[in-house]
Design a protein around this motif. Structure first.
Motif, PDB file in Angstrom:
ATOM      1  N   LEU A 137      16.454   2.630 -15.408  1.00 19.02           N
ATOM      2  CA  LEU A 137      17.439   1.787 -14.723  1.00 19.02           C
ATOM      3  C   LEU A 137      17.567   2.203 -13.261  1.00 19.02           C
ATOM      4  CD1 LEU A 137      20.105   1.577 -17.552  1.00 19.02           C
ATOM      5  CD2 LEU A 137      18.775  -0.309 -16.609  1.00 19.02           C
ATOM      6  N   TRP A 138      17.511   3.478 -13.030  1.00 16.05           N
ATOM      7  CA  TRP A 138      17.629   3.969 -11.656  1.00 16.05           C
ATOM      8  C   TRP A 138      16.446   3.498 -10.814  1.00 16.05           C
ATOM      9  CZ3 TRP A 138      16.679   9.302  -9.247  1.00 16.05           C
ATOM     10  CH2 TRP A 138      17.439   9.431  -8.082  1.00 16.05           C
ATOM     11  N   LEU A 139      15.260   3.603 -11.419  1.00 12.37           N
ATOM     12  CA  LEU A 139      14.073   3.109 -10.724  1.00 12.37           C
ATOM     13  C   LEU A 139      14.239   1.640 -10.365  1.00 12.37           C
ATOM     14  CD1 LEU A 139      10.940   3.375  -9.983  1.00 12.37           C
ATOM     15  CD2 LEU A 139      10.519   2.448 -12.245  1.00 12.37           C
ATOM     16  N   TYR A 140      14.700   0.851 -11.353  1.00 12.75           N
ATOM     17  CA  TYR A 140      14.823  -0.590 -11.138  1.00 12.75           C
ATOM     18  C   TYR A 140      15.832  -0.874 -10.033  1.00 12.75           C
ATOM     19  CZ  TYR A 140      14.931  -5.523 -12.258  1.00 12.75           C
ATOM     20  OH  TYR A 140      14.813  -6.881 -12.188  1.00 12.75           O
ATOM     21  N   ARG A 141      16.968  -0.140 -10.071  1.00 16.97           N
ATOM     22  CA  ARG A 141      17.986  -0.367  -9.054  1.00 16.97           C
ATOM     23  C   ARG A 141      17.422  -0.065  -7.668  1.00 16.97           C
ATOM     24  NH1 ARG A 141      21.097   2.083  -5.804  1.00 16.97           N
ATOM     25  NH2 ARG A 141      20.775   4.210  -6.504  1.00 16.97           N
ATOM     26  N   ARG A 142      16.715   1.039  -7.568  1.00 16.62           N
ATOM     27  CA  ARG A 142      16.252   1.435  -6.239  1.00 16.62           C
ATOM     28  C   ARG A 142      15.197   0.481  -5.685  1.00 16.62           C
ATOM     29  NH1 ARG A 142      14.564   7.589  -6.422  1.00 16.62           N
ATOM     30  NH2 ARG A 142      14.014   7.100  -8.566  1.00 16.62           N
ATOM     31  N   ILE A 143      14.443  -0.143  -6.538  1.00 16.63           N
ATOM     32  CA  ILE A 143      13.378  -1.018  -6.039  1.00 16.63           C
ATOM     33  C   ILE A 143      13.854  -2.455  -5.860  1.00 16.63           C
ATOM     34  CG2 ILE A 143      11.132  -2.023  -6.600  1.00 16.63           C
ATOM     35  CD1 ILE A 143      10.398   0.536  -7.908  1.00 16.63           C
ATOM     36  N   GLY A 197      20.081  -4.187  -4.294  1.00 14.52           N
ATOM     37  CA  GLY A 197      20.539  -3.744  -2.986  1.00 14.52           C
ATOM     38  C   GLY A 197      20.119  -4.738  -1.908  1.00 14.52           C
ATOM     39  N   LYS A 198      20.375  -4.371  -0.672  1.00 14.68           N
ATOM     40  CA  LYS A 198      20.046  -5.263   0.439  1.00 14.68           C
ATOM     41  C   LYS A 198      18.574  -5.101   0.806  1.00 14.68           C
ATOM     42  CE  LYS A 198      24.444  -5.895   2.784  1.00 14.68           C
ATOM     43  NZ  LYS A 198      25.286  -4.687   2.465  1.00 14.68           N
ATOM     44  N   LEU A 199      18.012  -6.172   1.278  1.00 12.43           N
ATOM     45  CA  LEU A 199      16.616  -6.128   1.720  1.00 12.43           C
ATOM     46  C   LEU A 199      16.604  -5.632   3.154  1.00 12.43           C
ATOM     47  CD1 LEU A 199      13.748  -6.909   0.719  1.00 12.43           C
ATOM     48  CD2 LEU A 199      14.065  -9.050   1.898  1.00 12.43           C
ATOM     49  N   GLU A 200      16.577  -4.320   3.324  1.00 13.91           N
ATOM     50  CA  GLU A 200      16.772  -3.746   4.658  1.00 13.91           C
ATOM     51  C   GLU A 200      15.474  -3.420   5.378  1.00 13.91           C
ATOM     52  OE1 GLU A 200      19.187  -0.595   3.350  1.00 13.91           O
ATOM     53  OE2 GLU A 200      21.074  -1.519   3.993  1.00 13.91           O
ATOM     54  N   LYS A 201      14.473  -2.958   4.603  1.00 19.41           N
ATOM     55  CA  LYS A 201      13.247  -2.499   5.257  1.00 19.41           C
ATOM     56  C   LYS A 201      12.566  -3.670   5.962  1.00 19.41           C
ATOM     57  CE  LYS A 201      13.619   1.487   2.904  1.00 19.41           C
ATOM     58  NZ  LYS A 201      14.755   1.128   2.079  1.00 19.41           N
ATOM     59  N   HIS A 211       0.814  -1.213   0.000  1.00 21.12           N
ATOM     60  CA  HIS A 211       0.000   0.000   0.000  1.00 21.12           C
ATOM     61  C   HIS A 211       0.845   1.259   0.000  1.00 21.12           C
ATOM     62  CE1 HIS A 211      -3.616  -2.294   0.170  1.00 21.12           C
ATOM     63  NE2 HIS A 211      -2.997  -3.066   1.035  1.00 21.12           N
ATOM     64  N   SER A 212       1.907   1.221  -0.761  1.00 22.76           N
ATOM     65  CA  SER A 212       2.716   2.422  -0.932  1.00 22.76           C
ATOM     66  C   SER A 212       3.333   2.385  -2.326  1.00 22.76           C
ATOM     67  CB  SER A 212       3.822   2.476   0.111  1.00 22.76           C
ATOM     68  OG  SER A 212       4.740   3.474  -0.265  1.00 22.76           O
ATOM     69  N   ARG A 213       3.425   3.547  -2.935  1.00 23.16           N
ATOM     70  CA  ARG A 213       4.085   3.616  -4.243  1.00 23.16           C
ATOM     71  C   ARG A 213       5.365   4.426  -4.148  1.00 23.16           C
ATOM     72  NH1 ARG A 213      -1.379   4.674  -5.920  1.00 23.16           N
ATOM     73  NH2 ARG A 213      -0.818   6.838  -5.574  1.00 23.16           N
ATOM     74  N   GLU A 214       5.770   4.731  -2.926  1.00 21.54           N
ATOM     75  CA  GLU A 214       6.954   5.550  -2.745  1.00 21.54           C
ATOM     76  C   GLU A 214       8.185   4.695  -3.010  1.00 21.54           C
ATOM     77  OE1 GLU A 214       8.818   8.168   0.796  1.00 21.54           O
ATOM     78  OE2 GLU A 214       6.763   7.499   1.022  1.00 21.54           O
ATOM     79  N   TYR A 237      10.977   0.885  -0.852  1.00 22.30           N
ATOM     80  CA  TYR A 237      11.355  -0.434  -1.360  1.00 22.30           C
ATOM     81  C   TYR A 237      12.860  -0.546  -1.484  1.00 22.30           C
ATOM     82  CZ  TYR A 237       6.425  -0.775  -2.359  1.00 22.30           C
ATOM     83  OH  TYR A 237       5.070  -0.812  -2.230  1.00 22.30           O
ATOM     84  N   GLY A 238      13.319  -1.731  -1.902  1.00 23.62           N
ATOM     85  CA  GLY A 238      14.742  -1.981  -2.085  1.00 23.62           C
ATOM     86  C   GLY A 238      15.032  -3.443  -1.833  1.00 23.62           C
ATOM     87  N   GLY A 239      15.857  -4.023  -2.707  1.00 24.99           N
ATOM     88  CA  GLY A 239      16.266  -5.407  -2.495  1.00 24.99           C
ATOM     89  C   GLY A 239      15.172  -6.428  -2.698  1.00 24.99           C
ATOM     90  N   LEU A 240      14.163  -6.084  -3.469  1.00 23.80           N
ATOM     91  CA  LEU A 240      13.044  -7.024  -3.637  1.00 23.80           C
ATOM     92  C   LEU A 240      13.463  -8.320  -4.312  1.00 23.80           C
ATOM     93  CD1 LEU A 240      10.000  -4.781  -4.625  1.00 23.80           C
ATOM     94  CD2 LEU A 240      10.461  -5.920  -2.469  1.00 23.80           C
ATOM     95  N   VAL A 241      14.605  -8.286  -5.044  1.00 19.85           N
ATOM     96  CA  VAL A 241      15.025  -9.488  -5.770  1.00 19.85           C
ATOM     97  C   VAL A 241      15.220 -10.671  -4.824  1.00 19.85           C
ATOM     98  CG1 VAL A 241      17.506  -8.985  -5.687  1.00 19.85           C
ATOM     99  CG2 VAL A 241      16.572 -10.305  -7.597  1.00 19.85           C
ATOM    100  N   HIS A 242      15.555 -10.382  -3.555  1.00 20.26           N
ATOM    101  CA  HIS A 242      15.800 -11.481  -2.619  1.00 20.26           C
ATOM    102  C   HIS A 242      14.536 -12.238  -2.264  1.00 20.26           C
ATOM    103  CE1 HIS A 242      19.823 -10.007  -2.236  1.00 20.26           C
ATOM    104  NE2 HIS A 242      19.367  -8.799  -1.959  1.00 20.26           N
ATOM    105  N   ARG A 243      13.420 -11.499  -2.189  1.00 18.80           N
ATOM    106  CA  ARG A 243      12.173 -12.156  -1.813  1.00 18.80           C
ATOM    107  C   ARG A 243      11.315 -12.482  -3.024  1.00 18.80           C
ATOM    108  NH1 ARG A 243      10.611 -14.827   2.201  1.00 18.80           N
ATOM    109  NH2 ARG A 243       8.474 -14.109   1.892  1.00 18.80           N
TER     110      ARG A 243
END
Lengths: 518, 482
Positions: free
Chosen positions: A428-434, A437-441, A358-361, A365-371
């Motif tokens: 590409l920047w959008l993709y990197r940020r989402i 990276g590490k799954l920190e949140k 429930h957020s589009r900010e 997000y970040g590191g979604l590739v891990h999950r």
């Protein structure tokens, strides 16, 4: 397969029949919602299957209108119910019928309130979209073109986000303002021809002075729909506030209506007007491409970013159309189809994480590739297609537009190429940020990957992106003869000396500007 | 020839005689008879409609040329009679509930309808005036019919004073015209003006015409003679407002068309710019002033000002096609208004009438069918295809463009976008806002019937537009060749 049936009318009005049955559903709220979903999906899938007849039965070597149906409607005013498709419109009908079931499937769980009304609105929307691409009479065309506003207004306003009311009003009034001016142009055409038949109007030679006014009136309508800078401001609002499926249909089909109008009416019917105003279109398109790309770079909201990228991509399309070359127009058509699929898919990608978090900010997000490895793969494919990676549909469209642009002027090509670079940067920047990276949140730790229903939503789009990118001929062969004929007509109809007065002034100042840049 | 005259005026005679009989009936069965009288009035209106449509001597002049029956009159009369019948049906529940159930109400409504019939058939400035006054007198009374409430009496008084002023202007204009032309007969005026062969008619005649137009503009509530409309619409009992917005409007517009195209057809150069202006100003003013309204009856008043502006676009064109567009527009407008007022009459919460726009909040959830029909009327009023309202606008703008009134058409469609704002705001309130207390259920069956029929008619008009278009064409042609 279905020879003898009025296939276009069937495809157009079948969704409305489905909507009527949904209207009749009564009972407990959960039962109503379930039945409404099922009926809507069934109807839209059957509509899609029916529309496949257009893919298989279309004579690809011909530039004529096909599957034509004609019946008297208001004969004393020369208005007839006239339907038909050619190489320019046939694929858009298929795009509309393909995206509708995908939209319905994607709102399966996302829409929980007033499901019945939602499904009715979507099926009504499908009827209006398909009808608009099939219409061969100006009044019929206009009815579908403007009728789209009603369901879309309700979809944004009822099921949209927090600022939905503002967004829906802005959408409605902007596009209405554009279309009423087109209505006057349609009336003027009627008095020139005493009919509102589109094929008749397409081969008629309008006086150059009349063309200028007609062109401007059509431009007012199509520029808002495309949307071109500076009348694009309704689009980010509408996209951000609309529910996911609303954004999908908006980006996938409704944005194509403006560019379709340019190709269908402005170029072949008003050649002098088009030639005269080409510098205007170029200028607005460059601004759209570069400005929207820069704005997209600065976005914190995923949907807004993709909305601005739509404005930039549609800038390519308008440049392509007004290069008035075979490659440019085919490229524009291809880019429209490709954008219809890719941006729809990107909005669905946003919808997937939005439904979970429930957020589009972007910063959430970040590191979604891990999950979510499946999600990351799908998102990557569509992101790269949006950037224009060779082998995806986005590349073919951009490439052809560039080829056309080079023939028009190397400056034109240079400026829109800048937009391509910026496009690569923000995607590409959008993709990197989402994704990377590490799954920190902490709240992302338990996020789930794509469900099978979601995979079913993405799969056809992914197949199409690759198919269009690897073997584009199977799509281009629909368009080529029609575009060839259109350009031949355009050249023949162009009255040789350019209109004097303001035309000269604009064109000479345009030349000075390009020379100064050289 | 007297016999022929009576035949031509048969519907009017039937209405007049039935009105008197119903008055007697009411007097002798005092108290319990309102519902019966109301239904009898509806029956009389329907009989009159049938007579208008099938009368034996359908066209011709009667009573020494004071009265004319032609295809134009037939079209407008049918429209007036049907809208009066619908307004009567819609008011049944209201007048019983709100202590207005006196048998004089339906009878007065019938008499004002008789006045409208005479207006439409007027072929002389004197019969025009007599018809107009018969209509107005009855309307003054029914506007103030809830005599125990201040708003209603105020509305009646306001309407009376201002309407009397406009009648005076009209009468003054007529006397100027008579003074300079030497005749009050429409045929005589037409011959006189046509005989000028393009030369400018005398100034006095033009001044008279301007006063006549001012008086008529008042009756149709066109800008700048619209001031009474919002107050009277708001103050009058709701079914009376519904009636005001339909039948008298159609009759006055019909009369407007007959006067300008008939006797003054050759003087089009003199009146076209006036109509151009009041048409544009009504569209623009109606659209802009409605934006801030919070009371739905006031909103409908501004909406009616704007809609009269659109209808007058057709008149400004001054061509058969423009006149036909005007008639089509009015026919569709009446259907939209009947539906909208049926909803307004159904707006009751715990037995009390409510009129605020905000009272509609969330109606999409609490009463989905009423809300859906109201949304259809609103989108139709905004002129969004494929609803019928679009065709109304389409045909008047078509005529304007063909007559070379490009700027009127451009300004008109721009005003329609502004107007769309407040129409769709109602849709927004019903569907996007959080539900409040819903209206009382169930909606009375008379209202439900009007709601359904008008919603379906607007939604499905595009399937079968030909009968209305052909009827309007014949009607308009009658005025140009007759």
């Amino acid at each position: 397969m279905f020879s003898g049936l009025p296939i276009l009318s069937l495809v157009t009005f079948l969704p409305l029949v489905g909507a009527f049955f949904i209207f009749l559903i009564r009972g407990e709220p959960e039962v109503v919602a379930r039945n409404a979903r099922n009926v809507a999906l069934l109807t839209s899938v059957v509509t899609f299957l029916l529309s496949l007849e257009l893919w298989f039965g279309f004579d690809r070597g011909s530039a004529d209108f096909q599957f034509v149906e004609k019946a008297d409607w208001i004969p004393q005013f020369g208005i007839a119910y006239h339907m038909g498709v050619d190489g320019i419109s046939v694929l858009f009908v298929l795009l509309s019928t393909l995206l509708t079931p995908i939209c319905i499937l994607s709102s399966w769980e996302a829409i929980t309130v007033r499901v019945k009304e939602y499904m009715i609105a979507f099926l009504a929307l499908e009827t209006l979209m398909v009808g608009m691409f099939c219409a061969l009479d100006f009044v019929v065309f206009y009815m579908f073109f403007e009728g789209v506003l009603i369901p879309m207004f309700l979809i944004i306003g009822i099921w949209g986000g927090p600022r939905r009311v503002y967004a829906s009003f802005k959408f409605f009034l902007y596009t209405l303002l554009g279309s009423v001016l087109m209505l006057l142009a349609i009336l003027a055409i009627y008095f020139e021809l005493h009919t509102t038949d589109i094929p008749t109007a397409l081969v008629h030679q309008f006086a150059p002075s009349l063309q200028t006014w007609l062109w401007l009136a059509f431009f007012a309508s199509f520029a808002v729909k495309v949307p071109m800078w500076p009348v694009h401001t309704w689009l980010p609002d509408a996209h951000v506030e609309a529910p996911t499926a609303g954004s999908v249909i908006l980006a996938g089909v409704l944005l194509k209506m403006g560019a379709y109008g340019f190709i269908r009416f402005s170029v072949p019917m008003l050649p002098d007007g088009s030639a005269f105003f080409t510098p205007l279109i170029y200028t607005l398109s460059f601004i759209a491409v570069i400005y929207a790309s820069l704005v997209a770079l600065a976005q914190e909201d995923m949907k807004k970013l993709i909305a601005y990228s739509s404005v930039a991509h549609m800038g390519f399309v308008t440049v392509g159309i007004f290069t008035l070359t075979q490659q440019g127009i085919e490229g524009a058509l291809f880019q429209m189809l490709s954008h219809g699929i890719v941006s729809s898919a990107l909005f669905l990608c946003v919808g997937v994480v939005y439904d979970r978090m429930h957020s589009r900010e972007i910063a959430r997000y970040g590191g979604l590739v891990h999950r979510m490895p499946r999600y990351a793969a799908a998102f990557m494919l569509f992101m790269l297609a949006s950037v224009g990676l060779p082998g995806t549909s986005g590349f073919i469209g951009e490439f052809l537009v560039m080829v056309g642009a080079f023939q028009a002027s190397s400056w034109v090509a240079f400026l829109i190429a800048t937009g391509m670079i910026l496009g690569a940067a923000y995607m590409l920047w959008l993709y990197r940020r989402i994704i990377f990276g590490k799954l920190e949140k902490p709240d992302l730790q338990s996020i789930l990957d794509l469900s099978w229903r979601e995979v079913a939503v993405f799969a056809p789009l992914a197949v199409l992106v690759l198919w269009m990118g690897i073997y584009p001929v199977s799509f281009l062969e629909f368009m080529s003869p029609t575009v060839e004929k259109l350009l031949a007509q355009h050249q023949a109809a162009l009255s040789s000396p350019p209109a004097p007065g303001m035309a000269d002034m604009i064109q000479s100042s345009w030349k000075t500007l390009t020379m100064a840049l050289d | 020839m007297m016999n022929q005259s009576l035949l031509l005026a048969l519907p009017e005679i039937v209405i007049a005689a039935s009105g008197l009989l119903l008055l007697m009936f009411g007097v002798f069965r005092r108290g319990v008879s309102t519902r019966a009288v109301s239904w009898l009035v509806v029956a009389v209106l329907i009989v009159a409609t049938i007579l208008v449509l099938t009368a034996p001597g359908q066209t011709g002049h009667a009573f020494g040329g004071l009265f004319v029956t032609d295809r134009y009159a037939v079209f407008v009369k049918v429209l007036v009679l049907l809208s009066a019948a619908v307004a009567m049906i819609m008011s049944l529940g209201y007048i019983e509930r709100e202590q207005m159930a006196q048998f004089e109400f339906p009878v007065l409504l019938l008499f004002s309808t008789l006045g409208m019939m005479l207006m439409i058939s007027a072929n002389d400035l004197i019969s025009l005036y007599v018809g107009l006054e018969l209509q107005s007198l009855a309307l003054y009374v029914i506007a103030a019919f809830r005599r125990d409430t201040i708003r209603s009496t105020e509305a009646g008084l306001k309407y009376f004073v201002l309407s009397a002023l406009s009648s005076a202007m009209l009468l003054y204009g007529s006397s100027l015209i008579y003074g300079f032309a030497g005749t009050t007969k429409f045929d005589g005026l037409a011959t006189l003006l046509a005989g000028l062969g393009g030369a400018q008619p005398s100034l006095g005649l033009i001044v008279g015409l301007v006063f006549l137009i001012a008086g008529l503009a008042f009756k149709v509530s066109a800008f700048p003679f619209h001031m009474w409309t919002p107050d009277v619409y708001e103050g009058a009992p709701t079914p009376v407002t519904a009636f005001f917005s339909m039948a008298p409007k159609v009759a006055a517009i019909g009369l407007f068309g007959r006067v300008l195209i008939g006797p003054f057809g050759s003087a089009i150069g003199d009146w076209q710019q006036i109509i151009w202006f009041i048409s544009f100003a009504s569209m623009a003013f109606g659209a802009v002033a409605a934006i801030n309204q919070r009371n739905i009856k006031r909103l409908m008043a501004y909406s009616s000002i704007a809609n009269v502006g659109y209808a007058l676009v057709g008149l400004a064109a001054g061509t058969p096609e423009g006149l036909s567009g005007m008639l089509i527009y009015m026919a569709i407008y009446v259907v939209m208004n009947a539906g909208a007022f049926a909803v307004i009459l159904a707006m009751r919460q715990q037995g009390r009438m409510v009129e605020g726009l905000s009272d509609l909040a969330g109606l999409g959830k609490t009463q989905p069918l009423v809300a859906a029909s109201f949304a259809i009327y609103m989108f139709s009023l905004a002129g969004i295809p494929p609803l019928a309202g679009f065709f109304g606008k389409f045909f008047v703008f078509r005529a304007a463009i063909n007559a070379g009134l490009y700027w009127l058409a451009v300004l008109g469609v721009l005003a329609s976008v502004v107007g769309a704002f407040y129409y769709i705001r109602i849709v927004k309130i019903m569907y996007f806002d959080e539900p409040r207390e819903g209206f009382d259920k169930p909606v009375e069956w008379e209202l439900a019937g009007v709601l359904t029929v008008s919603a379906l008619a607007l939604l499905l008009f595009f399937l079968l537009p030909l009968p209305l278009l052909a009827g309007a064409d014949t009607a308009a042609a009658a005025l140009f060749h007759g």
